[in-house]
Design a protein around this motif. Structure first.
Motif, short mmCIF file in Angstrom:
data_model
loop_
_atom_site.label_atom_id
_atom_site.label_comp_id
_atom_site.label_asym_id
_atom_site.label_seq_id
_atom_site.Cartn_x
_atom_site.Cartn_y
_atom_site.Cartn_z
N LYS A 34 12.76 15.02 -18.37
CA LYS A 34 14.07 15.10 -19.01
C LYS A 34 14.21 16.36 -19.85
O LYS A 34 15.22 16.57 -20.50
CB LYS A 34 14.29 13.86 -19.87
CG LYS A 34 14.41 12.59 -19.06
CD LYS A 34 14.58 11.38 -19.95
CE LYS A 34 14.65 10.12 -19.15
NZ LYS A 34 13.39 9.77 -18.50
N LEU A 35 13.17 17.19 -19.85
CA LEU A 35 13.24 18.47 -20.54
C LEU A 35 14.17 19.40 -19.78
O LEU A 35 14.20 19.40 -18.56
CB LEU A 35 11.87 19.13 -20.63
CG LEU A 35 10.85 18.52 -21.58
CD1 LEU A 35 9.53 19.25 -21.44
CD2 LEU A 35 11.33 18.56 -22.99
N GLY A 36 14.90 20.19 -20.50
CA GLY A 36 15.75 21.17 -19.85
C GLY A 36 14.94 22.33 -19.32
O GLY A 36 13.77 22.52 -19.67
N LEU A 37 15.57 23.11 -18.48
CA LEU A 37 14.91 24.28 -17.89
C LEU A 37 14.54 25.28 -18.98
O LEU A 37 13.44 25.84 -18.97
CB LEU A 37 15.81 24.91 -16.83
CG LEU A 37 15.27 26.13 -16.12
CD1 LEU A 37 14.03 25.75 -15.31
CD2 LEU A 37 16.32 26.74 -15.23
N ARG A 38 15.45 25.52 -19.92
CA ARG A 38 15.18 26.49 -20.98
C ARG A 38 14.01 26.04 -21.87
O ARG A 38 13.20 26.86 -22.30
CB ARG A 38 16.43 26.71 -21.81
CG ARG A 38 17.49 27.47 -21.04
CD ARG A 38 18.79 27.58 -21.77
NE ARG A 38 18.63 27.93 -23.16
CZ ARG A 38 19.63 28.01 -24.01
NH1 ARG A 38 20.86 27.75 -23.61
NH2 ARG A 38 19.43 28.33 -25.26
N THR A 39 13.94 24.76 -22.15
CA THR A 39 12.84 24.25 -22.97
C THR A 39 11.51 24.40 -22.26
O THR A 39 10.52 24.84 -22.86
CB THR A 39 13.08 22.77 -23.32
OG1 THR A 39 14.35 22.64 -23.94
CG2 THR A 39 12.00 22.24 -24.24
N THR A 40 11.48 24.05 -20.99
CA THR A 40 10.25 24.17 -20.21
C THR A 40 9.81 25.63 -20.12
O THR A 40 8.62 25.94 -20.29
CB THR A 40 10.44 23.58 -18.80
OG1 THR A 40 10.88 22.24 -18.92
CG2 THR A 40 9.17 23.64 -18.00
N ILE A 41 10.74 26.52 -19.85
CA ILE A 41 10.41 27.95 -19.77
C ILE A 41 9.94 28.46 -21.13
O ILE A 41 8.97 29.21 -21.22
CB ILE A 41 11.61 28.75 -19.25
CG1 ILE A 41 11.85 28.43 -17.78
CG2 ILE A 41 11.39 30.25 -19.43
CD1 ILE A 41 13.12 29.03 -17.21
N GLY A 42 10.62 28.06 -22.19
CA GLY A 42 10.25 28.51 -23.54
C GLY A 42 8.85 28.08 -23.92
O GLY A 42 8.06 28.88 -24.45
N ILE A 43 8.50 26.83 -23.65
CA ILE A 43 7.16 26.34 -23.99
C ILE A 43 6.11 27.05 -23.14
O ILE A 43 5.06 27.46 -23.64
CB ILE A 43 7.09 24.81 -23.80
CG1 ILE A 43 7.96 24.12 -24.85
CG2 ILE A 43 5.65 24.32 -23.89
CD1 ILE A 43 8.13 22.64 -24.63
N SER A 44 6.40 27.24 -21.86
CA SER A 44 5.42 27.89 -20.98
C SER A 44 5.23 29.35 -21.35
O SER A 44 4.10 29.85 -21.35
CB SER A 44 5.88 27.76 -19.52
OG SER A 44 5.91 26.42 -19.14
N VAL A 45 6.31 30.05 -21.67
CA VAL A 45 6.20 31.46 -22.06
C VAL A 45 5.44 31.58 -23.37
O VAL A 45 4.57 32.45 -23.52
CB VAL A 45 7.61 32.10 -22.16
CG1 VAL A 45 7.57 33.43 -22.90
CG2 VAL A 45 8.19 32.30 -20.78
N ALA A 46 5.74 30.69 -24.32
CA ALA A 46 5.03 30.75 -25.60
C ALA A 46 3.53 30.50 -25.40
O ALA A 46 2.70 31.17 -26.00
CB ALA A 46 5.61 29.72 -26.56
N ARG A 47 3.20 29.55 -24.54
CA ARG A 47 1.79 29.19 -24.35
C ARG A 47 1.04 30.21 -23.51
O ARG A 47 -0.13 30.51 -23.78
CB ARG A 47 1.71 27.80 -23.69
CG ARG A 47 0.34 27.31 -23.43
CD ARG A 47 -0.38 26.99 -24.70
NE ARG A 47 -1.77 26.71 -24.39
CZ ARG A 47 -2.76 26.85 -25.23
NH1 ARG A 47 -2.53 27.22 -26.45
NH2 ARG A 47 -3.98 26.59 -24.86
N LEU A 48 1.68 30.75 -22.48
CA LEU A 48 0.96 31.60 -21.52
C LEU A 48 1.15 33.10 -21.74
O LEU A 48 0.38 33.90 -21.20
CB LEU A 48 1.38 31.23 -20.09
CG LEU A 48 1.05 29.80 -19.67
CD1 LEU A 48 1.61 29.53 -18.28
CD2 LEU A 48 -0.43 29.53 -19.72
#
Length: 134
Positions: A34-48
């Motif tokens: 249920k996460l949005g695309l922007r949230t998923t991208i933001g978390i992945s970019v921050a982590r990786l």
């Protein structure tokens, strides 16, 4: 010796057990999140992408302040590498045990492991270049 033998048996079973948990989390895939695309991208970019850059700064500062073992390139490499890996597998296990946000945690783990193939390769090259100059 009873306690140490028991702990050794548990330690031997830990890695295969964690791999089964990761496989179960990744098998769910990103579909039910249920996460949005922007949230998923933001978390992945921050982590990786962002966290490894911060890690380079932290390790460089630690080296300048002489907190690190002098002349040990492998030690520096492992310190840098720990900032580059995707989120811990136990994130999914905790979400599963608590029964909260399981599909979101599995989606984050899925996308982070997919994109970690590329970011990890890139950062390993960068880390080798950094370590070769020290």
């Amino acid at each position: 010796s009873f306690v140490t033998d028991s702990l050794e048996i548990l330690a031997g079973a830990m890695v295969p057990s964690v791999m089964l948990v990761l496989g179960g989390m990744l098998a769910e895939g990103p579909i039910d999140s249920k996460l949005g695309l922007r949230t998923t991208i933001g978390i992945s970019v921050a982590r990786l992408l962002v966290l490894p850059l911060l890690g380079i700064g932290i390790v460089a500062l630690s080296d300048k302040l002489n907190f690190l073992v002098h002349g040990d390139a492998m030690y520096r490499f492992v310190l840098l590498l720990q900032y580059t890996t995707p989120s811990a597998i136990l994130l999914g296990a905790i979400a599963s045990l608590r029964g909260y946000a399981v599909s979101e945690a599995s989606a984050l783990l899925f996308w982070q492991h997919v994109f970690a193939l590329f970011s990890l390769s890139l950062y390993i090259v960068i880390y080798f270049k950094i370590i070769s100059y020290v």
